[in-house]
Write a protein that holds these residues in place. Structure first.
Motif, short mmCIF file in Angstrom:
data_model
loop_
_atom_site.label_atom_id
_atom_site.label_comp_id
_atom_site.label_asym_id
_atom_site.label_seq_id
_atom_site.Cartn_x
_atom_site.Cartn_y
_atom_site.Cartn_z
N LEU A 178 -0.87 -7.83 -6.77
CA LEU A 178 -0.52 -8.74 -5.68
C LEU A 178 -1.52 -8.01 -4.77
O LEU A 178 -1.95 -8.63 -3.96
N LEU A 179 -1.72 -6.98 -4.74
CA LEU A 179 -2.53 -5.95 -3.34
C LEU A 179 -4.00 -6.90 -3.24
O LEU A 179 -3.98 -6.85 -2.72
N LEU A 196 0.49 -0.90 -0.11
CA LEU A 196 0.79 0.18 0.12
C LEU A 196 0.62 1.13 0.13
O LEU A 196 0.32 2.02 -0.82
N HIS A 197 1.98 1.28 1.11
CA HIS A 197 3.22 2.47 0.88
C HIS A 197 3.49 2.54 -0.89
O HIS A 197 3.79 3.50 -1.26
N ALA A 198 3.83 1.19 -1.54
CA ALA A 198 4.44 1.61 -2.53
C ALA A 198 3.72 1.82 -3.69
O ALA A 198 3.60 2.76 -4.71
N ALA A 199 2.22 1.65 -3.79
CA ALA A 199 1.18 2.05 -4.65
C ALA A 199 0.23 3.49 -4.25
O ALA A 199 0.59 3.87 -5.53
N GLY A 236 4.53 -3.68 -16.47
CA GLY A 236 6.19 -3.48 -15.64
C GLY A 236 5.31 -3.70 -13.75
O GLY A 236 4.56 -4.74 -13.14
N ARG A 237 6.51 -3.80 -13.01
CA ARG A 237 7.04 -3.53 -11.66
C ARG A 237 5.18 -2.93 -10.99
O ARG A 237 4.70 -3.67 -9.74
N GLU A 238 4.33 -1.89 -11.92
CA GLU A 238 3.31 -0.82 -11.13
C GLU A 238 2.16 -1.86 -11.08
O GLU A 238 1.47 -2.14 -10.54
N GLY A 239 2.25 -2.13 -12.42
CA GLY A 239 0.76 -3.15 -12.18
C GLY A 239 1.11 -4.60 -11.61
O GLY A 239 0.49 -5.30 -11.19
#
Length: 264
Positions: A133-134, A111-114, A125-128
């Motif tokens: 995963l969330l 959550l903190h990353a998103a 990429g990583r964000e998707g």
């Protein structure tokens, strides 16, 4: 995205929109609803979520799942949130009523990353991958019992909301029945039919829910006295039996004393 109004990004073609928001103490988000489902995580402070059907108290570092198109209001008590606004079609398993859940370390870090993503973050990429995963992590969460039902009858609902605003251990079923112009027996039968609990059991749970925000600013002994418990031990036993954790786990961590300056 931090402190971005949902209306500014709701049109973006992303199934999951992460938004972080900081609220002043005591801020009230009055009655509203979202087209999307919402995963509302309080990184700090306590949230109290009301709908027509119930009240959910969300302790620090927990979250509440709010179904799409559910009219609700939220009282923020020193809260910084990390929200996910999710297209309902991608979460057919979402609960039909609000649900409080735990937030383990992996989900918390995701959550903190998103909330640092742009609204139109890359899906490949990583964000998707983080967004996908969330949803897997949220689907694995089990409900926590931090809520009380609100009766459908207007008179009973008013009694319950008044009690939630000012819990009083001295209130009796006879007093509540008199306020609704019913016999105590008829009142108790109707209340149980609409909430699934007796009025006394409902009031006991409501008092314990009221303890959650109080514990952020007062010691256990003081909170137990304010809520009408004979001893802190009795309060601790009731709280632990109901929520599975002692009230000390919800107290604000003590501030560290300032370091003394060294001698020259």
């Amino acid at each position: 995205m931090k402190n971005v109004p949902l209306a500014d990004v709701d049109h973006v073609d992303r199934a999951v929109l992460p938004i972080g928001t900081d609220y002043p103490p005591g801020h009230l988000l009055d009655w509203h609803e979202h087209r999307r489902a919402q995963f509302l995580y309080g990184a700090t402070g306590v949230m109290v979520v009301d709908t027509a059907d119930g009240t959910w108290t969300v302790p620090p570092e927990r979250a509440v799942l709010i179904p799409a198109a559910t009219r609700h209001r939220v009282r923020m008590l020193g809260v910084s949130t990390r929200s996910l606004y999710i297209e309902p079609a991608v979460v057919p398993w979402w609960p039909r009523t609000c649900t409080v859940v735990d937030v383990p370390p992996l989900l918390r870090e995701l959550l903190h990353a998103a909330v640092g993503f742009e609204a139109d973050y890359s899906l490949s990429g990583r964000e998707g991958s983080v967004a996908d995963l969330l949803l897997h992590e949220i689907a694995a969460r089990a409900p926590l019992p931090f809520h009380v039902a609100i009766p459908a009858s207007a008179g009973l609902a008013a009694l319950c909301r008044d009690y939630l605003a000012a819990p009083d251990a001295a209130v009796t079923n006879a007093q509540w029945a008199a306020r609704t112009a019913m016999s105590e027996r008829a009142f108790t039968r109707l209340f149980r039919g609409e909430t699934g609990e007796s009025p006394a059991v409902w009031r006991a749970r409501a008092r314990l829910l009221a303890a959650v925000p109080l514990l952020r600013g007062a010691p256990v002994g003081e909170v137990s006295g304010r809520l009408g418990y004979a001893t802190p031990a009795a309060f601790t036993a009731a709280f632990t039996r109901t929520f599975g954790l002692p009230p000390s786990r919800f107290a604000r961590p003590p501030s560290r004393p300032a370091a003394r300056p060294g001698r020259p």
